[in-house]
Design a protein around this motif. Structure first.
Motif, PDB file in Angstrom:
ATOM      1  N   ASP A   1     136.427  59.396 111.798  1.00 52.99           N
ATOM      2  CA  ASP A   1     137.394  60.468 111.556  1.00 52.99           C
ATOM      3  C   ASP A   1     136.695  61.533 110.730  1.00 52.99           C
ATOM      4  OD1 ASP A   1     139.572  59.293 112.844  1.00 52.99           O
ATOM      5  OD2 ASP A   1     140.130  58.142 111.064  1.00 52.99           O
ATOM      6  N   CYS A   2     136.647  62.726 111.268  1.00 52.00           N
ATOM      7  CA  CYS A   2     136.036  63.852 110.570  1.00 52.00           C
ATOM      8  C   CYS A   2     137.162  64.772 110.111  1.00 52.00           C
ATOM      9  CB  CYS A   2     135.095  64.621 111.492  1.00 52.00           C
ATOM     10  SG  CYS A   2     133.845  63.567 112.268  1.00 52.00           S
ATOM     11  N   THR A   3     137.271  64.976 108.806  1.00 50.63           N
ATOM     12  CA  THR A   3     138.309  65.844 108.253  1.00 50.63           C
ATOM     13  C   THR A   3     137.690  67.201 107.935  1.00 50.63           C
ATOM     14  OG1 THR A   3     139.379  63.924 107.280  1.00 50.63           O
ATOM     15  CG2 THR A   3     140.061  66.083 106.455  1.00 50.63           C
ATOM     16  N   PHE A   4     138.328  68.254 108.405  1.00 48.44           N
ATOM     17  CA  PHE A   4     137.820  69.614 108.212  1.00 48.44           C
ATOM     18  C   PHE A   4     138.772  70.392 107.317  1.00 48.44           C
ATOM     19  CE2 PHE A   4     136.329  68.085 112.290  1.00 48.44           C
ATOM     20  CZ  PHE A   4     134.969  68.307 112.194  1.00 48.44           C
ATOM     21  N   GLN A   5     138.214  71.058 106.330  1.00 47.79           N
ATOM     22  CA  GLN A   5     138.988  71.930 105.450  1.00 47.79           C
ATOM     23  C   GLN A   5     138.956  73.333 106.056  1.00 47.79           C
ATOM     24  OE1 GLN A   5     141.558  72.703 103.231  1.00 47.79           O
ATOM     25  NE2 GLN A   5     140.682  70.837 102.356  1.00 47.79           N
TER      26      GLN A   5
ATOM     27  N   LEU B   1     131.559  68.251 116.259  1.00 48.06           N
ATOM     28  CA  LEU B   1     132.984  68.564 116.247  1.00 48.06           C
ATOM     29  C   LEU B   1     133.274  69.842 115.455  1.00 48.06           C
ATOM     30  CD1 LEU B   1     134.541  65.018 115.748  1.00 48.06           C
ATOM     31  CD2 LEU B   1     134.687  66.447 117.784  1.00 48.06           C
ATOM     32  N   LEU B   2     132.438  70.127 114.451  1.00 44.47           N
ATOM     33  CA  LEU B   2     132.615  71.331 113.628  1.00 44.47           C
ATOM     34  C   LEU B   2     132.580  72.592 114.481  1.00 44.47           C
ATOM     35  CD1 LEU B   2     132.838  72.683 110.824  1.00 44.47           C
ATOM     36  CD2 LEU B   2     130.351  72.562 110.687  1.00 44.47           C
ATOM     37  N   ASP B   3     131.650  72.661 115.418  1.00 43.65           N
ATOM     38  CA  ASP B   3     131.575  73.833 116.297  1.00 43.65           C
ATOM     39  C   ASP B   3     132.850  73.990 117.117  1.00 43.65           C
ATOM     40  OD1 ASP B   3     129.058  74.590 115.439  1.00 43.65           O
ATOM     41  OD2 ASP B   3     128.032  73.388 116.963  1.00 43.65           O
ATOM     42  N   LYS B   4     133.403  72.887 117.584  1.00 41.15           N
ATOM     43  CA  LYS B   4     134.635  72.948 118.373  1.00 41.15           C
ATOM     44  C   LYS B   4     135.817  73.421 117.529  1.00 41.15           C
ATOM     45  CE  LYS B   4     133.253  69.316 121.572  1.00 41.15           C
ATOM     46  NZ  LYS B   4     133.512  67.955 122.033  1.00 41.15           N
ATOM     47  N   VAL B   5     135.914  72.902 116.305  1.00 41.61           N
ATOM     48  CA  VAL B   5     137.020  73.289 115.424  1.00 41.61           C
ATOM     49  C   VAL B   5     136.897  74.765 115.042  1.00 41.61           C
ATOM     50  CG1 VAL B   5     138.129  72.856 113.194  1.00 41.61           C
ATOM     51  CG2 VAL B   5     137.365  70.942 114.585  1.00 41.61           C
TER      52      VAL B   5
ATOM     53  N   THR C   1     146.410  73.433 106.270  1.00 40.95           N
ATOM     54  CA  THR C   1     146.474  71.982 106.404  1.00 40.95           C
ATOM     55  C   THR C   1     145.160  71.471 106.998  1.00 40.95           C
ATOM     56  OG1 THR C   1     148.836  72.154 106.803  1.00 40.95           O
ATOM     57  CG2 THR C   1     147.781  70.092 107.430  1.00 40.95           C
ATOM     58  N   PRO C   2     144.548  70.454 106.370  1.00 42.33           N
ATOM     59  CA  PRO C   2     143.299  69.922 106.917  1.00 42.33           C
ATOM     60  C   PRO C   2     143.483  69.414 108.346  1.00 42.33           C
ATOM     61  CG  PRO C   2     143.706  69.018 104.735  1.00 42.33           C
ATOM     62  CD  PRO C   2     144.951  69.749 105.148  1.00 42.33           C
ATOM     63  N   VAL C   3     142.414  69.487 109.115  1.00 43.10           N
ATOM     64  CA  VAL C   3     142.426  69.052 110.512  1.00 43.10           C
ATOM     65  C   VAL C   3     141.530  67.827 110.632  1.00 43.10           C
ATOM     66  CG1 VAL C   3     141.735  69.691 112.849  1.00 43.10           C
ATOM     67  CG2 VAL C   3     142.861  71.360 111.391  1.00 43.10           C
ATOM     68  N   ILE C   4     142.026  66.787 111.309  1.00 49.49           N
ATOM     69  CA  ILE C   4     141.242  65.562 111.509  1.00 49.49           C
ATOM     70  C   ILE C   4     140.954  65.420 113.002  1.00 49.49           C
ATOM     71  CG2 ILE C   4     141.199  63.050 111.283  1.00 49.49           C
ATOM     72  CD1 ILE C   4     143.186  63.380 108.939  1.00 49.49           C
TER      73      ILE C   4
ATOM     74  N   GLU D   1     138.374  76.863 117.622  1.00 46.24           N
ATOM     75  CA  GLU D   1     139.835  76.772 117.615  1.00 46.24           C
ATOM     76  C   GLU D   1     140.462  77.640 116.530  1.00 46.24           C
ATOM     77  OE1 GLU D   1     141.175  72.699 117.314  1.00 46.24           O
ATOM     78  OE2 GLU D   1     139.654  72.036 118.745  1.00 46.24           O
ATOM     79  N   TYR D   2     139.711  77.908 115.459  1.00 45.98           N
ATOM     80  CA  TYR D   2     140.212  78.679 114.318  1.00 45.98           C
ATOM     81  C   TYR D   2     139.301  79.883 114.054  1.00 45.98           C
ATOM     82  CZ  TYR D   2     143.241  74.704 113.394  1.00 45.98           C
ATOM     83  OH  TYR D   2     144.192  73.718 113.501  1.00 45.98           O
ATOM     84  N   PRO D   3     139.312  80.874 114.954  1.00 45.67           N
ATOM     85  CA  PRO D   3     138.441  82.035 114.746  1.00 45.67           C
ATOM     86  C   PRO D   3     138.882  82.853 113.527  1.00 45.67           C
ATOM     87  CG  PRO D   3     139.945  82.423 116.558  1.00 45.67           C
ATOM     88  CD  PRO D   3     140.131  80.997 116.137  1.00 45.67           C
ATOM     89  N   GLY D   4     137.905  83.396 112.812  1.00 44.44           N
ATOM     90  CA  GLY D   4     138.204  84.209 111.636  1.00 44.44           C
ATOM     91  C   GLY D   4     138.519  83.402 110.395  1.00 44.44           C
ATOM     92  N   LYS D   5     138.450  82.089 110.498  1.00 43.30           N
ATOM     93  CA  LYS D   5     138.739  81.221 109.358  1.00 43.30           C
ATOM     94  C   LYS D   5     137.446  80.547 108.903  1.00 43.30           C
ATOM     95  CE  LYS D   5     143.408  81.192 110.275  1.00 43.30           C
ATOM     96  NZ  LYS D   5     143.484  82.303 111.152  1.00 43.30           N
ATOM     97  N   ASP D   6     137.433  80.105 107.653  1.00 36.83           N
ATOM     98  CA  ASP D   6     136.296  79.378 107.105  1.00 36.83           C
ATOM     99  C   ASP D   6     136.561  77.894 107.310  1.00 36.83           C
ATOM    100  OD1 ASP D   6     133.900  78.997 105.582  1.00 36.83           O
ATOM    101  OD2 ASP D   6     135.145  78.473 103.858  1.00 36.83           O
TER     102      ASP D   6
END
Length: 129
Positions: free
Chosen positions: A106-110, A73-77, A51-54, A80-85
């Motif tokens: 609003d930054c949406t991350f895939q 914010l990308l570095d923070k996300v 699920t995308p994260v905003i 939060e999700y180690p091992g994920k792309d």
């Protein structure tokens, strides 16, 4: 008669023992000693989209780049999700689009999770406690 049966049992034991020895030699050689599992060392078969994260940026000057805020914010996300792309998908202005000196974005991350190939691997061996 008893000697014949005893001889057959001994011959069978020797043959089975030789078969076990042959199996144990080739199981290492061909990687058959271990059960199959999905391990990182097997390689990536595909990616599963989560699920995308905003996340909302801090309030920044209207003249500032929203992309730089999303990069922060990308570095923070990613932590939060180690091992994920994790990649930036979209950047949108948060709230009403009216002239102002400061905005939030609003930054949406895939987020994608790797699905590894199913294969026999030494990492799959269960070690009893």
């Amino acid at each position: 008669m008893a000697a014949r049966i005893c001889g057959i049992i001994v011959a069978a034991a020797i043959a089975c023992g030789a078969g076990w020895w042959t199996w144990s030699q080739s199981c290492e050689q061909y990687g058959l000693c271990y059960p199959a599992c999905r391990a990182a060392s097997n390689g990536v078969e595909s990616w599963k989209r989560l699920t995308p994260v905003i996340r909302q940026s801090e309030q920044i000057s209207a003249a500032a780049s929203p992309g730089s805020e999303c990069l922060a914010l990308l570095d923070k996300v990613r932590t939060e999700y180690p091992g994920k792309d994790v990649v930036i998908d979209t950047v949108n202005m948060a709230g009403a689009r009216k002239p102002a000196s400061h905005h939030r974005y609003d930054c949406t991350f895939q987020i994608r999770e790797p699905i590894f190939y199913l294969d026999r691997n030494a990492e799959c061996a269960v070690v009893a406690p």
